[in-house]
Design a protein around this motif. Structure first.
Motif, mmCIF file in Angstrom:
data_model
loop_
_atom_site.group_PDB
_atom_site.id
_atom_site.type_symbol
_atom_site.label_atom_id
_atom_site.label_comp_id
_atom_site.label_asym_id
_atom_site.label_seq_id
_atom_site.Cartn_x
_atom_site.Cartn_y
_atom_site.Cartn_z
ATOM 1 N N VAL A 1 0.824 -1.194 0.046
ATOM 2 C CA VAL A 1 0.200 -0.102 0.148
ATOM 3 C C VAL A 1 0.917 1.289 -0.056
ATOM 4 C CG1 VAL A 1 -1.983 -0.817 1.219
ATOM 5 C CG2 VAL A 1 -0.112 -0.205 2.433
ATOM 6 N N THR A 2 0.163 2.325 -0.189
ATOM 7 C CA THR A 2 0.814 3.650 -0.056
ATOM 8 C C THR A 2 0.237 4.437 0.868
ATOM 9 O OG1 THR A 2 1.403 3.640 -2.699
ATOM 10 C CG2 THR A 2 1.524 5.611 -1.598
ATOM 11 N N LEU A 3 0.854 5.005 1.611
ATOM 12 C CA LEU A 3 0.215 6.021 2.734
ATOM 13 C C LEU A 3 0.717 7.538 2.485
ATOM 14 C CD1 LEU A 3 -0.048 3.142 4.199
ATOM 15 C CD2 LEU A 3 0.294 4.269 6.238
ATOM 16 N N LYS A 4 -0.301 8.047 2.324
ATOM 17 C CA LYS A 4 0.186 9.644 2.476
ATOM 18 C C LYS A 4 0.708 10.204 3.716
ATOM 19 C CE LYS A 4 -3.821 11.084 -0.380
ATOM 20 N NZ LYS A 4 -5.126 9.843 0.152
ATOM 21 N N ALA A 5 1.223 11.412 3.771
ATOM 22 C CA ALA A 5 2.119 11.920 4.994
ATOM 23 C C ALA A 5 0.898 11.725 5.973
ATOM 24 C CB ALA A 5 2.340 13.284 4.809
ATOM 25 N N GLN A 6 1.445 11.251 7.309
ATOM 26 C CA GLN A 6 0.658 11.052 8.572
ATOM 27 C C GLN A 6 -0.458 10.275 8.465
ATOM 28 O OE1 GLN A 6 2.375 12.567 10.919
ATOM 29 N NE2 GLN A 6 3.423 14.244 9.917
ATOM 30 N N GLU A 7 -0.652 9.491 7.188
ATOM 31 C CA GLU A 7 -1.841 8.814 7.266
ATOM 32 C C GLU A 7 -1.923 7.585 7.885
ATOM 33 O OE1 GLU A 7 -4.797 7.128 3.609
ATOM 34 O OE2 GLU A 7 -2.897 7.292 3.264
ATOM 35 N N ASP A 8 -3.197 7.090 8.464
ATOM 36 C CA ASP A 8 -3.678 5.933 9.095
ATOM 37 C C ASP A 8 -4.201 5.029 8.200
ATOM 38 O OD1 ASP A 8 -4.298 4.928 11.897
ATOM 39 O OD2 ASP A 8 -4.260 6.920 12.343
ATOM 40 N N LYS A 9 -3.766 3.657 7.909
ATOM 41 C CA LYS A 9 -4.625 2.937 6.842
ATOM 42 C C LYS A 9 -4.635 1.443 7.365
ATOM 43 C CE LYS A 9 -4.780 3.576 1.995
ATOM 44 N NZ LYS A 9 -3.881 4.021 0.891
ATOM 45 N N ALA A 10 -5.770 0.853 7.009
ATOM 46 C CA ALA A 10 -5.914 -0.620 7.147
ATOM 47 C C ALA A 10 -5.534 -1.114 5.952
ATOM 48 C CB ALA A 10 -6.906 -0.896 7.739
ATOM 49 N N VAL A 11 -4.726 -2.532 6.060
ATOM 50 C CA VAL A 11 -4.623 -3.342 5.145
ATOM 51 C C VAL A 11 -5.510 -4.693 5.460
ATOM 52 C CG1 VAL A 11 -3.169 -4.751 3.674
ATOM 53 C CG2 VAL A 11 -2.261 -2.435 4.480
ATOM 54 N N THR A 12 -6.312 -5.453 4.747
ATOM 55 C CA THR A 12 -7.003 -6.506 5.111
ATOM 56 C C THR A 12 -6.631 -7.869 4.297
ATOM 57 O OG1 THR A 12 -8.559 -5.965 3.627
ATOM 58 C CG2 THR A 12 -8.813 -5.169 5.843
ATOM 59 N N PHE A 13 -6.684 -8.948 4.951
ATOM 60 C CA PHE A 13 -6.446 -10.190 4.350
ATOM 61 C C PHE A 13 -7.464 -11.246 4.675
ATOM 62 C CE2 PHE A 13 -2.240 -8.137 5.694
ATOM 63 C CZ PHE A 13 -1.532 -8.312 4.488
ATOM 64 N N HIS A 14 -7.624 -12.121 3.853
ATOM 65 C CA HIS A 14 -8.516 -13.365 4.233
ATOM 66 C C HIS A 14 -7.814 -14.523 3.990
ATOM 67 C CE1 HIS A 14 -12.292 -15.423 4.828
ATOM 68 N NE2 HIS A 14 -11.879 -15.977 3.704
ATOM 69 N N VAL A 15 -7.551 -15.314 5.249
ATOM 70 C CA VAL A 15 -6.588 -16.298 5.041
ATOM 71 C C VAL A 15 -7.249 -17.659 5.323
ATOM 72 C CG1 VAL A 15 -4.366 -17.293 5.913
ATOM 73 C CG2 VAL A 15 -4.785 -15.073 5.986
ATOM 74 N N LYS A 16 -7.151 -18.731 4.374
ATOM 75 C CA LYS A 16 -7.688 -20.175 4.740
ATOM 76 C C LYS A 16 -6.521 -20.990 5.416
ATOM 77 C CE LYS A 16 -11.103 -19.644 0.935
ATOM 78 N NZ LYS A 16 -11.180 -19.720 -0.296
ATOM 79 N N CYS A 17 -7.152 -21.397 6.561
ATOM 80 C CA CYS A 17 -6.258 -22.174 7.146
ATOM 81 C C CYS A 17 -6.840 -23.797 7.304
ATOM 82 C CB CYS A 17 -6.033 -21.606 8.637
ATOM 83 S SG CYS A 17 -5.367 -19.738 8.631
ATOM 84 N N ALA A 18 -6.483 -24.358 6.419
ATOM 85 C CA ALA A 18 -7.305 -25.865 6.506
ATOM 86 C C ALA A 18 -6.938 -26.671 7.492
ATOM 87 C CB ALA A 18 -7.215 -26.412 5.184
ATOM 88 N N HIS A 19 -5.624 -26.577 7.850
ATOM 89 C CA HIS A 19 -5.137 -27.655 8.854
ATOM 90 C C HIS A 19 -4.746 -27.319 10.258
ATOM 91 C CE1 HIS A 19 -5.354 -30.188 5.351
ATOM 92 N NE2 HIS A 19 -4.502 -29.338 4.815
ATOM 93 N N VAL A 20 -5.724 -26.229 10.788
ATOM 94 C CA VAL A 20 -5.215 -25.739 12.152
ATOM 95 C C VAL A 20 -6.026 -26.489 13.027
ATOM 96 C CG1 VAL A 20 -4.391 -23.550 11.456
ATOM 97 C CG2 VAL A 20 -6.763 -23.974 11.845
ATOM 98 N N GLU A 21 -5.561 -26.421 14.341
ATOM 99 C CA GLU A 21 -6.430 -27.165 15.349
ATOM 100 C C GLU A 21 -7.307 -25.925 15.971
ATOM 101 O OE1 GLU A 21 -4.228 -29.422 18.417
ATOM 102 O OE2 GLU A 21 -2.815 -29.608 16.934
ATOM 103 N N GLU A 22 -8.440 -26.326 16.325
ATOM 104 C CA GLU A 22 -9.261 -25.297 17.086
ATOM 105 C C GLU A 22 -8.806 -25.054 18.562
ATOM 106 O OE1 GLU A 22 -13.347 -27.071 17.403
ATOM 107 O OE2 GLU A 22 -12.891 -27.767 19.384
ATOM 108 N N TRP A 23 -9.398 -23.840 19.129
ATOM 109 C CA TRP A 23 -9.142 -23.283 20.506
ATOM 110 C C TRP A 23 -10.458 -23.986 21.340
ATOM 111 C CZ3 TRP A 23 -11.656 -20.758 24.430
ATOM 112 C CH2 TRP A 23 -10.919 -20.284 25.396
#
Ligand code: ADA
Length: 555
Positions: free
Chosen positions: A196-218
């Motif tokens: 991403v590019t952020l302007k001077a002093q900018e606050d910005k969110a970057v989002t991800f959607h991750v598939k985790c097929a083999h994880v164990e539940e909590w």
């Protein structure tokens, strides 16, 4: 120690625990431990008022300095040398501030702290727990580059037999020019990247959607945790990082049942104040771990953080131990006059915003609570409950909401939360049998807007002075407390409509003398199953005997 794991291996972070200079309002100087309560010092045992903490540190290179305070009681004004950093109200949530382009050399942090009850405060009032003073939770100083990762929020979703996670990484550009950045994520071996590019002093969110097929539940039996690592790169060089721990678990409701990962779960545990004998509410890790061990020794699977957000190290422990948490904002027993205080809405909202932003990723938190025993009997009160629930849902729709009411037969807000919870003292304040009163209560809840919702008995119990025994089992004796807790538990364990119970309370806690001494022997709320030094009363053994006989469902 700020968390129970390392949060950075790139960012330079220094914990500023240790002895700080403290100058009381009248000019008298001390050195006091941070974290700590000023009331630990022999001169300050009952101190209520202002004072200033000072700490020096040395910087080798010019950088942007971030100061983070996990909890200052109850008002803080912070400076770094002559630069004002932050003002914060509320002892039980953290805050931070960044000062840019700090030069190499020696610097001083100055924190003016005030624990007096004044008109500036709607939530800190004389209450059935003590408002101590001081820097009660850890402090860190961090050296930042041109940009940094402010926060990472992750929401797990169960999809078929697997798991997915939505991740939001919030970035902040600290410099006066545009900057191009890349974020690398590492979660259970999956490593997406976004730029991403952020302007001077900018606050910005970057989002991800991750598939985790083999994880164990909590879950409560195997509370599996994963590190979620985010790295920030500028021109291919590592600039910053942020590590949190997450768990794959989902909370949902199905009729009157609370479900963890699609399976019914019954919360059984304690209300716990942060308070310990001579230490006050600056609880060290050793005491947190001891509390956890003793609650688990009883067979508890849940804890309610009455009546404020807790130290994050305790939440880390809950994550590790599979302890389910009801965390709530800071408000206990406020009348409608107090709720109409000019600062009430803003101070509650800040507390909710900070609690959720800061504790979002803890898998152990399964319920958000608000406004314990505040006025829910009139339209003005209702609109405040309503807007606070709405605020929580805006910030986090993944967890159910609730509030512990004591406005029996008068509450007009039971239709608003996802879970109905009530506090009841059958056998203690009320000379009625737990069975008779419980039936009345459940009938009323069904008629008053709670029909079909999960129900939790959020408080029940009785007081006993540690070591006070009586063959006639009179009130205040250990025997009577144990009898009352047993009688209540025998009723609740048979009621299929309930989704949880919390004994009031785990340990005795100090109360503010003003307004409370006359109903609180020793100026303590004595309803702990252990006293303020964690010495077990007879009721501890009763809980230990009874909890395993309660429906657990949990897995
Ligand atoms: C309440 C309240 C607790 C405590 C308790 C008691 O219901 O929520 O903070 O005051 O009663 O001991 O009476």
């Amino acid at each position: 120690m700020i968390r129970l794991f390392e949060q950075h291996y790139v960012r330079r972070q220094r914990e500023l625990d240790g002895m700080w200079r403290y100058v009381r309002d009248d000019g008298k100087a001390y050195t006091l431990p941070v974290p700590g309560c000023v009331q630990q010092h022999p001169d300050l045992l009952t101190y209520r008022g202002k004072g200033t903490f000072y700490k020096k540190f040395y910087l080798k290179e010019k950088c942007n300095v971030r100061l983070e305070f996990k909890g200052v009681s109850h008002t803080a004004d912070v400076w770094l040398d002559d630069a004002f950093v932050a003002h914060h109200y509320n002892a039980y949530t953290g805050f931070d501030g960044v000062v840019t382009e700090v030069l190499p050399g020696e610097h001083e942090i100055r924190v003016c702290v005030d624990n007096s009850f004044t008109e500036a405060s709607a939530l800190h009032v004389p209450n059935d727990y003590e408002t101590y003073g001081g820097i009660i939770r850890p402090v860190v100083m961090e050296e930042l580059g041109d940009a940094y990762i402010r926060q990472v929020h992750a929401v797990p979703h169960r999809v078929g037999d697997g798991w997915e996670m939505d991740i939001e990484v919030r970035l902040k550009n600290l410099c006066a020019r545009e900057i191009s950045l890349c974020v690398n994520i590492d979660l259970a071996g999956i490593q997406p990247r976004e730029c991403v590019t952020l302007k001077a002093q900018e606050d910005k969110a970057v989002t991800f959607h991750v598939k985790c097929a083999h994880v164990e539940e909590w879950n409560t039996v195997t509370p599996k945790l994963y590190f979620l690592r985010a790295e920030l790169l500028a021109d291919g060089e590592l600039l910053d990082d942020y590590i949190d721990r997450v768990g794959f678990r989902e909370i949902s409701l199905s009729g009157q049942r609370l479900l963890l990962n699609g399976r019914p779960v019954f919360l059984k545990g304690f209300n716990r104040h942060e308070d310990y004998g001579t230490i006050g509410n600056a609880i060290p890790l050793q005491i947190m771990a001891q509390d956890m061990d003793m609650m688990q020794e009883c067979g508890a699977n849940a804890v309610r953080t009455c009546h404020y957000p807790n130290d994050e190290r305790f939440l880390d422990l809950c994550d590790e131990r599979g302890m389910m948490v009801w965390e709530e904002n800071h408000a206990r027993g406020l009348s409608i006059e107090r709720m109409n205080h000019p600062h009430f809405d803003r101070q509650c909202r800040d507390c909710i915003d900070e609690m959720i932003a800061q504790h979002y990723n803890h898998p152990s938190i399964v319920v958000w609570g608000i406004l314990n025993e505040c006025d829910s009997t009139c339209e003005e009160g209702r609109s405040k409950y309503k807007s606070q629930y709405e605020r929580i849902r805006e910030l986090d729709a993944s967890r159910p909401t609730t509030s512990a009411t004591c406005k029996h037969f008068e509450d007009i807000c039971l239709d608003l939360p996802d879970i109905v919870s009530f506090n009841i003292y059958s056998g203690w304040y009320l000379d009625v049998t737990a069975k008779e009163r419980h039936e009345q209560e459940m009938d009323w809840i069904a008629r008053a807007g709670g029909a079909g919702k999960p129900v939790i008995v959020s408080e029940f119990g009785a007081a006993a002075v540690y070591g006070y025994r009586d063959r006639g089992r009179c009130k205040w004796s250990e025997e009577r407390q144990a009898d009352i807790i047993r009688e209540n538990l025998l009723v609740y364990r048979e009621d299929e409509r309930l989704s949880g119970i919390f004994i009031w309370q785990f340990a005795d806690c100090k109360v503010t003398e003003e307004e409370w001494f006359s109903t609180r022997a020793r100026c303590h709320n004595n309803k702990g199953v252990v006293d303020e030094y964690r010495r077990p009363k007879e009721a501890f053994d009763t809980a230990k005997e009874m909890f395993p006989t309660l429906r657990g469902y949990e897995m």
